[in-house]
Design an enzyme around this catalytic site. Structure first.
Site, short mmCIF file in Angstrom:
data_model
loop_
_atom_site.label_atom_id
_atom_site.label_comp_id
_atom_site.label_asym_id
_atom_site.label_seq_id
_atom_site.Cartn_x
_atom_site.Cartn_y
_atom_site.Cartn_z
N CYS A 71 -6.90 -2.27 -1.52
CA CYS A 71 -5.98 -1.77 -2.55
C CYS A 71 -5.89 -2.71 -3.75
O CYS A 71 -5.31 -2.34 -4.78
CB CYS A 71 -4.60 -1.55 -1.95
SG CYS A 71 -4.61 -0.38 -0.59
N HIS A 93 0.08 -1.17 -7.77
CA HIS A 93 -0.61 -0.33 -6.79
C HIS A 93 0.42 0.62 -6.18
O HIS A 93 1.49 0.21 -5.74
CB HIS A 93 -1.24 -1.22 -5.73
CG HIS A 93 -1.64 -0.48 -4.50
ND1 HIS A 93 -2.40 0.67 -4.56
CD2 HIS A 93 -1.35 -0.69 -3.19
CE1 HIS A 93 -2.57 1.12 -3.33
NE2 HIS A 93 -1.95 0.32 -2.49
N ASN A 125 -0.81 7.05 -1.53
CA ASN A 125 -1.51 5.78 -1.76
C ASN A 125 -3.01 6.04 -1.80
O ASN A 125 -3.61 6.35 -0.77
CB ASN A 125 -1.13 4.83 -0.62
CG ASN A 125 -1.82 3.49 -0.71
OD1 ASN A 125 -2.78 3.32 -1.46
ND2 ASN A 125 -1.34 2.55 0.07
#
Ligand code: ACO
Length: 332
Positions: free
Chosen positions: A116, A257, A287
């Protein structure tokens, strides 16, 4: 020509997501969960999922086309393509397939894996090539199809993730718009979040044993990752701001993020950044790992929220563990 000491500008962005949108109620048809549980703990309402006809290369290429067009260049102008992904179509890397699909025949292309944090790590990596004068036009893509790798019987993790891609074009520029950055890693915390290979021993010869196996599904200790993010992300943003020689008040936008709305809120609170300055689109996408920052950036730019010259602090965090931040002004 000597390009050393050149500045960096981010001149285009683009994004792509699969058409299929699955909301929390649909997930509750296949597992013991609810919209109330997921939305209240994460802010996620739906996610896009890639079907069998979709590929990571397709998503990455579509996002890239948008960024190249906005930057006003042609694929042939690209010197370097960096594909930040943990879910390539090919374990040897998927960046070259994107290069071929774009017709960017002059560009060298390779994958970069930092989960990520991949987009922020890629941004800083691309910047080094531009700063040293090696390359002038770089395409950075963050793309992930984590639906391939989550355990769809594990409600603690599978509800969090979605598929997507985002991209930016970074160019050599007379004015340096990349103001500061900081990257960090801590492999001792690797167990908190991973997607690990697992092999069975296999005798190849009398005196030679190898292993053969496959990658296991993503595993995560959610509470550990939450604590890590809320502590480390404000620190690394403050360090990037220090390097940029600006204070938190100078930030127009905070773009983290897109892991979890509670993490976004807690980090903004710790930094004293009001919620109006926090970019969030995870309600729609979940996500999307390395894609989440450029996907949200692209929506904010095309939606007219982020304007030319505005200062954005971005921060990625995730498996490795890895985390990092960069501060830049949007546009040339
Ligand atoms: N639906 C319904 N109930 C659930 C679900 C679900 N999807 N998932 C877990 N539960 C239940 C659990 O079974 C548990 O029930 P029990 O007490 O009867 O055993 C209860 O809810 C609490 O479970 P926890 O795992 O303790 O849930 P928590 O409150 O910690 O929330 C969450 C989980 C949202 C993942 C949280 O830990 C978090 O925000 N972590 C941050 C990590 C993160 O966002 N990671 C994203 C990926 S990593 C990255 O991008 C860097």
């Amino acid at each position: 020509m000597d390009y050393s000491g050149v500045g960096i500008a981010i001149t285009g962005c683009g994004s792509a997501a699969p058409e299929t949108a699955i909301d929390n109620d649909r997930l509750s048809e296949i597992m013991d969960t609810s919209d109330e549980w997921i939305a209240s703990r994460t802010g996620i309402r739906q996610r896009r999922l890639s079907d069998a006809s979709g590929s990571l290369v397709q998503l990455a290429t579509e996002a890239a086309r948008g960024a190249i067009e906005m930057a006003g260049i042609e694929p042939i102008d690209l010197d370097l393509i960096l594909l930040a992904t943990s879910t390539p179509d090919d374990m040897f890397g998927s960046a070259c397939q994107v290069q071929a699909a774009l017709g960017a025949s002059q560009a060298v292309a390779f994958d970069l894996t930092a989960a990520c944090s991949g987009f922020v790590f890629g941004l800083v990596t691309a910047a080094q090539y531009i700063r040293t004068g090696t390359y002038r036009n770089v395409l950075l893509i963050g793309a992930d199809v984590l639906s391939r790798w989550v355990d769809w019987s594990d409600r603690r993790t599978c509800v969090l993730f979605g598929d997507g891609a985002g991209a930016v074009v970074m160019q050599a520029n007379t004015v340096d718009r990349l103001l500061g950055f900081e990257l960090r890693s801590d492999g001792s915390q690797h167990h908190c979040l991973n997607l690990a290979y697992s092999g069975e021993p296999k005798a190849l010869l009398n005196d030679c044993e190898i292993t053969q196996g496959q990658f296991r599904s993503l595993t995560m200790n959610g509470q550990e990752v939450y604590r890590f993010a809320v502590k480390r992300v404000p620190e690394v943003i403050e360090k990037a701001l220090f390097r940029a020689n600006i204070t938190v008040d100078a930030i127009d936008w905070l773009l983290l993020h897109q892991a979890n709305q509670r993490i976004l809120d807690a980090v903004a609170h710790r930094l004293g950044i009001p919620s109006e300055k926090v970019i969030s689109n995870l309600a729609k996408y979940g996500n999307t790992s390395a894609a989440s920052i450029p996907l949200a950036l692209d929506e904010a730019v095309r939606g007219g929220a982020v304007k030319l010259g505005e200062t954005i602090a971005v921060s990625g965090f995730g498996a490795g563990l890895t985390w990092g931040a960069a501060v830049f002004q949007w546009g040339r």
